[in-house]
Design a protein around this motif. Structure first.
Motif, short mmCIF file in Angstrom:
data_model
loop_
_atom_site.label_atom_id
_atom_site.label_comp_id
_atom_site.label_asym_id
_atom_site.label_seq_id
_atom_site.Cartn_x
_atom_site.Cartn_y
_atom_site.Cartn_z
N PRO A 367 -13.45 -5.13 -2.44
CA PRO A 367 -12.69 -5.10 -3.69
C PRO A 367 -11.74 -3.91 -3.80
CG PRO A 367 -14.99 -5.65 -4.12
CD PRO A 367 -14.91 -5.23 -2.70
N GLN A 368 -11.89 -2.94 -2.90
CA GLN A 368 -11.03 -1.76 -2.93
C GLN A 368 -9.88 -1.81 -1.93
OE1 GLN A 368 -14.65 -1.30 -2.65
NE2 GLN A 368 -14.51 -1.47 -4.89
N THR A 369 -9.77 -2.89 -1.16
CA THR A 369 -8.78 -2.94 -0.08
C THR A 369 -7.36 -2.68 -0.57
OG1 THR A 369 -10.13 -4.42 1.28
CG2 THR A 369 -7.77 -4.40 1.72
N LEU A 370 -6.92 -3.44 -1.57
CA LEU A 370 -5.54 -3.28 -2.03
C LEU A 370 -5.34 -1.97 -2.78
CD1 LEU A 370 -4.59 -6.90 -3.18
CD2 LEU A 370 -4.32 -5.81 -0.93
N SER A 371 -6.39 -1.49 -3.46
CA SER A 371 -6.29 -0.20 -4.14
C SER A 371 -6.10 0.92 -3.13
CB SER A 371 -7.54 0.05 -4.98
OG SER A 371 -7.69 -0.93 -5.99
N LYS A 372 -6.84 0.88 -2.04
CA LYS A 372 -6.68 1.90 -1.00
C LYS A 372 -5.28 1.85 -0.41
CE LYS A 372 -10.57 0.97 1.35
NZ LYS A 372 -11.62 1.12 2.40
N ALA A 373 -4.75 0.64 -0.27
CA ALA A 373 -3.40 0.51 0.26
C ALA A 373 -2.39 1.16 -0.67
CB ALA A 373 -3.06 -0.96 0.46
#
Length: 420
Positions: A367-373
């Motif tokens: 769930p954090q993939t796009l936030s990390k990007a």
């Protein structure tokens, strides 16, 4: 569930790979060591490990296998040669020529064990006619970037080769050949695993030309001349194949079953979507994201987590000049489709440890993939458009790097779904 979602998904992948380890699966299918002349040959990403397993059971044996760079194993009698993959090089051509020389003069009563796995389409090669290495490399590069499914690519490869489509088995005739095969193709059809060097095939050079035309692949005169006439591919039932037995010793289904058993032991309900799924990686990711969101919407608090498992071989049609592979592209498209949805995690890796042409097995999604990007200034949509999925997951630290796994039963995809 006793461990974190990311750790569980990695364990599932590790278990899937371990189930396909030739040290586990080859001995189960080995005949007794024959008393007379016996020769071991082979090619593919798993071939050196298969040779190692055979010698562990039989002791030193004469022979030669060709594997990918970095995939060699110590063998006492069988020579292991490394060559280029996924595009052939001169080392592979030279090694194939030597392998064919070993088969010359075999007689009825002699025994050959062939160790075949995915990757041999590039590693085991003796081009037909006057096809140069340069022309052969360009053809393979164009096929790999076209988005064509593996059966189409291997149909073309067979008809421009002197060793594929049963021709390796014919070279050993009248010796008896047992071909032990690690499957990396949807449906486990041995005719398309490694372009079927020990298996008859009823396609024609006309079929190969049609595939090239439909994928808009231009070919040089040397390849055109080879395809103008019937090639050396042996039809199913050809007399020179009568002494060959083909046995699949490892397949995607066995690996998915091993992962399923582990997940169920962790209290997770498993749905197997299929072990032979094909298609464009980003399109499949959209389908799986929609299914995962639907499954999650039906969960109530306290319900068991759900796991969607699938295998097969996705393809990528190159639109950009980035660094990527089918599994990483699937993972990136899945992350975009899920859009940081809480409670959904995923992993997508190639069981051989090489996704596309990169020494990366695949990637994880959370769930954090796009936030990390976003935090790292990375535009996920732009990188997907440029086929730059490996770079994307490298930048956010979510690549899966295993090194050589020494086997190859194709893609492994798992989506873990928790209630929210």
């Amino acid at each position: 569930m006793k461990i974190s979602p990311d750790a569980l998904l990695k364990r599932l992948f590790d278990v899937a790979v371990a189930a396909a380890d030739p040290m586990v699966c080859v001995p189960k299918h080995l005949p007794e060591k024959p008393p007379g002349r016996c020769l071991v040959i082979g090619a593919g990403k798993a071939s050196a490990r298969m040779a190692e397993a055979l010698e562990a059971a039989w002791g030193p044996v004469d022979g030669l296998v060709i594997t990918r760079d970095g995939y060699a194993r110590p063998c006492a009698g069988i020579e292991v040669i490394e060559a280029s993959h996924p595009v052939p090089d001169q080392r592979g051509l030279d090694a194939t020529a030597r392998l064919l020389e070993l088969l010359e003069g075999l007689e009825d009563g002699d025994r050959v064990i062939a160790l075949i796995s995915g990757g041999a389409s590039a590693l085991l090669e003796n081009p037909a006619g006057e096809i140069s290495l340069e022309d052969l490399r360009k053809l393979n590069e164009d096929l790999l970037s076209s988005g064509a499914p593996i059966d189409q690519m291997n149909t073309v490869r067979k008809h421009v080769s002197r060793v594929k489509g049963g021709q390796l088995a014919a070279a050993a005739y009248p010796a008896h050949m047992t071909s032990l095969i690690v499957s990396d193709v949807a449906g486990d059809d041995p005719a398309f695993i490694a372009s079927g060097p020990t298996v008859g095939d009823n396609t024609s050079s006309e079929d190969a030309k049609s595939i090239l035309a439909s994928n808009e692949i231009k070919i040089p005169k040397s390849i055109e001349e080879v395809l103008m006439a019937p090639t050396g591919v042996l039809p199913v039932g050809a007399p020179k194949l009568s002494q060959t037995e083909n046995i699949i010793v490892a397949a995607p289904s066995l690996s998915l079953n091993a992962a399923s058993e582990l997940a169920e032991a962790e209290g997770i309900a498993v749905t197997l979507l299929g072990d032979a799924i094909e298609g464009e990686a980003r399109d499949l990711a959209q389908e799986h994201a929609s299914l995962a969101l639907k499954v999650q919407a039906e969960l109530s608090p306290g319900d068991k987590p759900r796991l969607l498992l699938s295998g097969g071989e996705c393809t990528v049609t190159r639109r950009g000049d980035g660094i990527g592979g089918p599994n990483a592209e699937y993972a990136l498209a899945l992350a975009l489709a899920l859009n940081n949805q809480p409670g959904i995690y995923a992993i997508a890796c190639d069981t051989d440890g090489v996704d596309g042409a990169a020494d990366v097995a695949g990637a994880r999604v959370s769930p954090q993939t796009l936030s990390k990007a976003s935090e790292n200034g990375v535009n996920a949509a732009a990188m997907l458009a440029g086929n730059d999925s490996h770079s994307f997951f490298d930048l956010i630290g979510d690549q899966i790097v295993t090194g050589p796994t020494l086997t190859n039963v194709n893609d492994f995809r798992a989506i873990l779904i928790e209630s929210v």
